[in-house]
Structures are given as structure tokens and as C-alpha cells.
Design a protein around this motif. Structure first.
Motif, PDB file in Angstrom:
ATOM      1  N   SER A 169       0.839  -1.197   0.000  1.00 26.97           N
ATOM      2  CA  SER A 169       0.000   0.000   0.000  1.00 26.97           C
ATOM      3  C   SER A 169       0.876   1.249   0.000  1.00 26.97           C
ATOM      4  O   SER A 169       2.012   1.219   0.452  1.00 26.97           O
ATOM      5  CB  SER A 169      -0.925   0.003   1.211  1.00 26.97           C
ATOM      6  OG  SER A 169      -0.174   0.038   2.404  1.00 26.97           O
ATOM      7  N   PHE A 170       0.348   2.330  -0.536  1.00 27.72           N
ATOM      8  CA  PHE A 170       1.107   3.578  -0.558  1.00 27.72           C
ATOM      9  C   PHE A 170       0.189   4.779  -0.464  1.00 27.72           C
ATOM     10  O   PHE A 170      -1.007   4.694  -0.732  1.00 27.72           O
ATOM     11  CB  PHE A 170       1.991   3.685  -1.811  1.00 27.72           C
ATOM     12  CG  PHE A 170       1.225   3.858  -3.094  1.00 27.72           C
ATOM     13  CD1 PHE A 170       0.832   5.110  -3.541  1.00 27.72           C
ATOM     14  CD2 PHE A 170       0.915   2.758  -3.875  1.00 27.72           C
ATOM     15  CE1 PHE A 170       0.137   5.276  -4.726  1.00 27.72           C
ATOM     16  CE2 PHE A 170       0.210   2.913  -5.067  1.00 27.72           C
ATOM     17  CZ  PHE A 170      -0.169   4.173  -5.488  1.00 27.72           C
ATOM     18  N   LEU A 171       0.818   5.881  -0.089  1.00 28.50           N
ATOM     19  CA  LEU A 171       0.168   7.182  -0.084  1.00 28.50           C
ATOM     20  C   LEU A 171       0.964   8.070  -1.016  1.00 28.50           C
ATOM     21  O   LEU A 171       2.172   8.233  -0.842  1.00 28.50           O
ATOM     22  CB  LEU A 171       0.153   7.777   1.326  1.00 28.50           C
ATOM     23  CG  LEU A 171      -0.217   9.257   1.446  1.00 28.50           C
ATOM     24  CD1 LEU A 171      -1.638   9.503   0.947  1.00 28.50           C
ATOM     25  CD2 LEU A 171      -0.059   9.734   2.877  1.00 28.50           C
ATOM     26  N   GLU A 182      -3.977  -3.039  -3.998  1.00 29.69           N
ATOM     27  CA  GLU A 182      -5.341  -3.015  -3.457  1.00 29.69           C
ATOM     28  C   GLU A 182      -5.605  -1.742  -2.655  1.00 29.69           C
ATOM     29  O   GLU A 182      -6.663  -1.143  -2.754  1.00 29.69           O
ATOM     30  CB  GLU A 182      -5.572  -4.234  -2.557  1.00 29.69           C
ATOM     31  CG  GLU A 182      -5.494  -5.562  -3.273  1.00 29.69           C
ATOM     32  CD  GLU A 182      -6.778  -5.914  -3.965  1.00 29.69           C
ATOM     33  OE1 GLU A 182      -7.858  -5.578  -3.442  1.00 29.69           O
ATOM     34  OE2 GLU A 182      -6.699  -6.514  -5.044  1.00 29.69           O
ATOM     35  N   ASP A 183      -4.642  -1.374  -1.827  1.00 28.10           N
ATOM     36  CA  ASP A 183      -4.813  -0.225  -0.943  1.00 28.10           C
ATOM     37  C   ASP A 183      -3.850   0.891  -1.314  1.00 28.10           C
ATOM     38  O   ASP A 183      -2.632   0.689  -1.322  1.00 28.10           O
ATOM     39  CB  ASP A 183      -4.567  -0.619   0.517  1.00 28.10           C
ATOM     40  CG  ASP A 183      -5.644  -1.547   1.041  1.00 28.10           C
ATOM     41  OD1 ASP A 183      -6.827  -1.323   0.714  1.00 28.10           O
ATOM     42  OD2 ASP A 183      -5.298  -2.481   1.785  1.00 28.10           O
ATOM     43  N   TYR A 184      -4.407   2.049  -1.595  1.00 24.02           N
ATOM     44  CA  TYR A 184      -3.599   3.235  -1.843  1.00 24.02           C
ATOM     45  C   TYR A 184      -4.468   4.467  -1.666  1.00 24.02           C
ATOM     46  O   TYR A 184      -5.700   4.392  -1.711  1.00 24.02           O
ATOM     47  CB  TYR A 184      -2.965   3.216  -3.249  1.00 24.02           C
ATOM     48  CG  TYR A 184      -3.976   3.239  -4.369  1.00 24.02           C
ATOM     49  CD1 TYR A 184      -4.379   4.442  -4.950  1.00 24.02           C
ATOM     50  CD2 TYR A 184      -4.540   2.068  -4.843  1.00 24.02           C
ATOM     51  CE1 TYR A 184      -5.312   4.466  -5.965  1.00 24.02           C
ATOM     52  CE2 TYR A 184      -5.465   2.083  -5.857  1.00 24.02           C
ATOM     53  CZ  TYR A 184      -5.847   3.284  -6.425  1.00 24.02           C
ATOM     54  OH  TYR A 184      -6.780   3.301  -7.434  1.00 24.02           O
ATOM     55  N   TRP A 185      -3.801   5.572  -1.428  1.00 24.13           N
ATOM     56  CA  TRP A 185      -4.471   6.848  -1.246  1.00 24.13           C
ATOM     57  C   TRP A 185      -3.707   7.882  -2.056  1.00 24.13           C
ATOM     58  O   TRP A 185      -2.480   7.844  -2.117  1.00 24.13           O
ATOM     59  CB  TRP A 185      -4.477   7.271   0.215  1.00 24.13           C
ATOM     60  CG  TRP A 185      -5.153   6.291   1.118  1.00 24.13           C
ATOM     61  CD1 TRP A 185      -6.442   6.351   1.568  1.00 24.13           C
ATOM     62  CD2 TRP A 185      -4.587   5.116   1.707  1.00 24.13           C
ATOM     63  NE1 TRP A 185      -6.709   5.280   2.396  1.00 24.13           N
ATOM     64  CE2 TRP A 185      -5.582   4.502   2.489  1.00 24.13           C
ATOM     65  CE3 TRP A 185      -3.333   4.507   1.641  1.00 24.13           C
ATOM     66  CZ2 TRP A 185      -5.375   3.331   3.194  1.00 24.13           C
ATOM     67  CZ3 TRP A 185      -3.113   3.331   2.337  1.00 24.13           C
ATOM     68  CH2 TRP A 185      -4.131   2.760   3.109  1.00 24.13           C
ATOM     69  N   ILE A 186      -4.429   8.813  -2.655  1.00 25.49           N
ATOM     70  CA  ILE A 186      -3.802   9.895  -3.402  1.00 25.49           C
ATOM     71  C   ILE A 186      -4.348  11.210  -2.855  1.00 25.49           C
ATOM     72  O   ILE A 186      -5.563  11.402  -2.795  1.00 25.49           O
ATOM     73  CB  ILE A 186      -4.090   9.782  -4.908  1.00 25.49           C
ATOM     74  CG1 ILE A 186      -3.499   8.471  -5.447  1.00 25.49           C
ATOM     75  CG2 ILE A 186      -3.534  10.991  -5.663  1.00 25.49           C
ATOM     76  CD1 ILE A 186      -3.896   8.137  -6.857  1.00 25.49           C
ATOM     77  N   ILE A 187      -3.423  12.086  -2.454  1.00 30.60           N
ATOM     78  CA  ILE A 187      -3.807  13.396  -1.937  1.00 30.60           C
ATOM     79  C   ILE A 187      -3.250  14.459  -2.863  1.00 30.60           C
ATOM     80  O   ILE A 187      -2.052  14.488  -3.132  1.00 30.60           O
ATOM     81  CB  ILE A 187      -3.267  13.645  -0.513  1.00 30.60           C
ATOM     82  CG1 ILE A 187      -3.823  12.607   0.461  1.00 30.60           C
ATOM     83  CG2 ILE A 187      -3.618  15.065  -0.048  1.00 30.60           C
ATOM     84  CD1 ILE A 187      -3.212  12.693   1.856  1.00 30.60           C
ATOM     85  N   LEU A 201     -11.117   4.584  -8.919  1.00 29.89           N
ATOM     86  CA  LEU A 201      -9.969   5.457  -8.672  1.00 29.89           C
ATOM     87  C   LEU A 201     -10.387   6.716  -7.917  1.00 29.89           C
ATOM     88  O   LEU A 201      -9.700   7.153  -6.992  1.00 29.89           O
ATOM     89  CB  LEU A 201      -9.311   5.811 -10.010  1.00 29.89           C
ATOM     90  CG  LEU A 201      -8.075   6.691  -9.991  1.00 29.89           C
ATOM     91  CD1 LEU A 201      -6.967   6.084  -9.142  1.00 29.89           C
ATOM     92  CD2 LEU A 201      -7.584   6.924 -11.408  1.00 29.89           C
ATOM     93  N   LEU A 202     -11.502   7.292  -8.287  1.00 30.00           N
ATOM     94  CA  LEU A 202     -11.959   8.528  -7.651  1.00 30.00           C
ATOM     95  C   LEU A 202     -12.241   8.356  -6.162  1.00 30.00           C
ATOM     96  O   LEU A 202     -12.143   9.321  -5.400  1.00 30.00           O
ATOM     97  CB  LEU A 202     -13.183   9.090  -8.373  1.00 30.00           C
ATOM     98  CG  LEU A 202     -12.912   9.640  -9.774  1.00 30.00           C
ATOM     99  CD1 LEU A 202     -14.218  10.038 -10.462  1.00 30.00           C
ATOM    100  CD2 LEU A 202     -11.942  10.814  -9.743  1.00 30.00           C
ATOM    101  N   THR A 203     -12.552   7.135  -5.734  1.00 33.94           N
ATOM    102  CA  THR A 203     -12.771   6.906  -4.295  1.00 33.94           C
ATOM    103  C   THR A 203     -11.464   6.995  -3.512  1.00 33.94           C
ATOM    104  O   THR A 203     -11.480   7.116  -2.287  1.00 33.94           O
ATOM    105  CB  THR A 203     -13.427   5.539  -4.016  1.00 33.94           C
ATOM    106  OG1 THR A 203     -12.520   4.500  -4.376  1.00 33.94           O
ATOM    107  CG2 THR A 203     -14.743   5.395  -4.762  1.00 33.94           C
ATOM    108  N   ARG A 204     -10.335   6.956  -4.216  1.00 31.73           N
ATOM    109  CA  ARG A 204      -9.009   7.011  -3.585  1.00 31.73           C
ATOM    110  C   ARG A 204      -8.396   8.415  -3.614  1.00 31.73           C
ATOM    111  O   ARG A 204      -7.324   8.628  -3.095  1.00 31.73           O
ATOM    112  CB  ARG A 204      -8.036   6.065  -4.303  1.00 31.73           C
ATOM    113  CG  ARG A 204      -8.498   4.643  -4.400  1.00 31.73           C
ATOM    114  CD  ARG A 204      -8.623   4.046  -3.038  1.00 31.73           C
ATOM    115  NE  ARG A 204      -8.890   2.621  -3.116  1.00 31.73           N
ATOM    116  CZ  ARG A 204      -8.476   1.768  -2.223  1.00 31.73           C
ATOM    117  NH1 ARG A 204      -7.783   2.181  -1.181  1.00 31.73           N
ATOM    118  NH2 ARG A 204      -8.768   0.506  -2.334  1.00 31.73           N
TER     119      ARG A 204
END
Length: 145
Positions: free
Chosen positions: A10-12, A42-47, A86-89
Motif C-alpha cells: 500500500s502507498f500514499l 489493493e490499498d492506496y491513497w492519493i492526496i 480510482l476517484l474513491t481514492r
């Protein structure tokens, strides 16, 4: 034949200067292509981090518009599904580049968002080069990093 690699951890990803042209023209479409090719974990977040005042929803709309404008080829149900996932992330944080207060708030925002579950943290500088040292100093001083 090419082998497709998928990141397993996972990554941010934080994109500084996320409201600028580079992000809209290159970075957002590139992220979509990675998702379309199933190369994201599976798990990632984009800010998206920028000085511009906007909501996460408005930022997602900007991301979507950029991706659709840059997409080459057919756009169909599969692409809509990938984009929706993707937009949910995608999230947005408004802050200044030169104040510890902004980066302290950003640190709390990212910790609350990911609950500390990301294995890697990536910072992308989509800002003028003269801002790089300033950002690097501020990032180094983020509490909980």
C-alpha cells in the motif's frame, strides 16, 4: 512480450501543486493508465495538495475531466468503472508550502485518512524548482512522518 508488474504494498501519494497544468495534463492521466492496466495495489491513497481553495469533490471532478480529455482510444464501461474506483481514492488538502502550520495539519489529515496503514509514502513535486527545497524542509518536519 511485456510482463505487467503490480505493486504489492500500500502507498500514499501526495501531489504538491495538484491544481496546476502538469498535474492535469500528465500526472492524472498517468495515474489512470496505471489503474486501467491493473498496476496499482489493493490499498492506496492519493492526496492532491495545493494552495487553491476547493473541496475534495471539486478536485475529483478536475481529475476526472483531465483523465477523460487525455484518454486516447475508446472510452467505455470498463474505463468508467476504473475511473469510479480510482476517484474513491482521491482526496484534496489545501495548504501553503511555506508554513509549518499547514504541514502539521496535513500530517494529521493524512494520518486520519490512512489510519497509518500505508507502507510507502511518495511525494511528487508538481511545482516550480525553486519551491523544492522549501517543500523538502517542510516535509522533513511533518509530525508522525
Amino acid at each position: 512480450m511485456y510482463k505487467v508488474y503490480r505493486h504489492s504494498g500500500s502507498f500514499l501519494l501526495t501531489i504538491f501543486g495538484a491544481s496546476g497544468d502538469l498535474a492535469k495534463l500528465k500526472i492524472f492521466p498517468g495515474i489512470f493508465e496505471l489503474a486501467e492496466q491493473k498496476r496499482l495495489p489493493e490499498d492506496y491513497w492519493i492526496i492532491g495538495y495545493s494552495r487553491s481553495e476547493r473541496t475534495s469533490e471539486a478536485f475529483r471532478q478536475m481529475f476526472e475531466t483531465s483523465v477523460k480529455a487525455a484518454h486516447k482510444g475508446d472510452w467505455g464501461e470498463y474505463q468508467e468503472e476504473i475511473l469510479a474506483q480510482l476517484l474513491t481514492r482521491i482526496h484534496y488538502f489545501q495548504g501553503k508550502y511555506d508554513t509549518a502550520k499547514s504541514f502539521t495539519a496535513y500530517g494529521a489529515f493524512r494520518t486520519k485518512l490512512t489510519k497509518g496503514q500505508h507502507e510507502r509514502e511518495i511525494f511528487y513535486y508538481s511545482v516550480p524548482p525553486q519551491v523544492f527545497p522549501l517543500l523538502t524542509d517542510q516535509i522533513a518536519n511533518i509530525p508522525e512522518l
